[in-house]
Design an enzyme around this catalytic site. Sequence first.
Site, short mmCIF file in Angstrom:
data_model
loop_
_atom_site.label_atom_id
_atom_site.label_comp_id
_atom_site.label_asym_id
_atom_site.label_seq_id
_atom_site.Cartn_x
_atom_site.Cartn_y
_atom_site.Cartn_z
N GLY A 1 0.87 -1.17 0.00
CA GLY A 1 0.00 0.00 0.00
C GLY A 1 0.91 1.23 0.00
O GLY A 1 1.83 1.32 0.83
N ALA A 2 0.64 2.15 -0.93
CA ALA A 2 1.58 3.25 -1.18
C ALA A 2 1.98 4.03 0.08
O ALA A 2 3.18 4.17 0.38
CB ALA A 2 1.02 4.17 -2.25
N ARG B 1 10.40 -1.10 -4.58
CA ARG B 1 9.22 -1.14 -5.46
C ARG B 1 9.17 0.19 -6.25
O ARG B 1 9.36 1.25 -5.67
CB ARG B 1 7.94 -1.32 -4.65
N ASN C 1 -2.89 2.71 -10.17
CA ASN C 1 -3.38 1.99 -8.99
C ASN C 1 -3.34 0.50 -9.32
O ASN C 1 -2.99 0.10 -10.44
CB ASN C 1 -4.79 2.45 -8.61
N ASP D 1 -1.54 4.80 -6.36
CA ASP D 1 -0.10 4.62 -6.08
C ASP D 1 0.73 5.78 -6.60
O ASP D 1 1.76 6.12 -6.02
CB ASP D 1 0.39 3.30 -6.67
O1 MRU Z 1 0.77 -3.83 -4.60
P1 MRU Z 1 0.12 -3.09 -3.47
O2 MRU Z 1 -0.73 -3.94 -2.60
O3 MRU Z 1 1.14 -2.29 -2.68
O4 MRU Z 1 -0.83 -2.06 -4.20
C1 MRU Z 1 -1.63 -1.23 -3.42
C2 MRU Z 1 -2.61 -0.43 -4.18
O5 MRU Z 1 -2.65 -0.45 -5.38
C3 MRU Z 1 -3.46 0.49 -3.37
O6 MRU Z 1 -4.70 0.65 -3.96
C4 MRU Z 1 -2.77 1.86 -3.28
O7 MRU Z 1 -1.47 1.71 -2.80
C5 MRU Z 1 -3.51 2.80 -2.40
S1 MRU Z 1 -3.27 2.42 -0.71
C6 MRU Z 1 -3.96 3.64 0.23
#
Ligand code: MRU
Length: 337
Positions: A33-34, A73, A231, A221
Amino acid sequence: MIDQRKLPQEETYVKCRSYECVAEAIEKMVIRGAPAIGVAAAFGLALGFQNLKTAEKCDEAFSKIFLRLSETRPTARNLFWALERMKQVFEENRHLSFSNLKKRLVDEAAAIEHEDIEANRKIGFHGKDLIADGDSILTHCNAGALATAGFGTALGVIRAAVQEGKKIKVYVDETRPFLQGARLTCWELEKEKIPTVLITDNMAGHLMQKGEITLVITGADRIAGNGDTANKIGTYPLSVLANEHSLQFYVAAPFSTVDLSLSEGAQIPIEERDPDEVRTIRDLCLTLPEVEVRNPAFDVTPARLISAIITEKGIARPAFEDSLAQLASERMSEKEG
Ligand code: MRU
């Protein structure tokens, strides 16, 4: 940090005592999650510096830790935003004693964490008015407390609307291949007794056609200057479906996700992950073990398909070039003031 790979079956925690451990936790999605990645990276940098025994060559050591964490990442803007902020604090406080500099970095990481929770609460405050009593909201991936320092972005808006007394049902996409929706979003919503319906990623169109989904809200993201939004993979088709059915498609994100250095979404780096994430679910092979696979972890939703971007500074509406720039300048002047 809670090990998000094990949820919802196990609630276990990983304790990191080195920056390498934090870097691996980000890479392997122990934490994801970002905004959460950004907070973890900031603490990882502070931790790595804290562990240095001597001030000698500490600039080199800082750069090495910075580089390692920045290579974990590529897509989420928050990771780089947090690391750059830590770097600036390091450079501005180079005159401090070694021990005070260590403390200063820990304090900055804690500030990033606290500000993120605060930002999410404000996103919820601004966003809740976009939700009507009786809405059935579709969300994708997990943009909740787990994906942030707390409260959540898309789920923060939903939480705030529920706290205001609105009756809401949330449709949750399972979000293949990592199943953030099925495993994490359902877990969060269930804990708060918010009515939740899990669907597979290919059901949204049918339910929109039937009128069962009334709006879509996701996290982000990285948001380019024109509003194009990266996203979780599968977000873009939802925006197309929402527009086909004349439904509002909202993005909720803190300003640390906005990347004004990029003019459009095509410039956002998209992470490709391990093909085995697609071939398997929890070590169970679903297909031929050697079948060719693509596994882009994110897609880009064009700004024209986004109704509004909900930030802690307020709601940006099209044209996003103007509204995001306007909010960004307000943020600067607030900081300066
Ligand atoms: O690969 P992830 O689980 O890190 O991806 C997360 C997402 O795409 C979320 O929708 C995004 O980070 C928003 S979190 C508030």
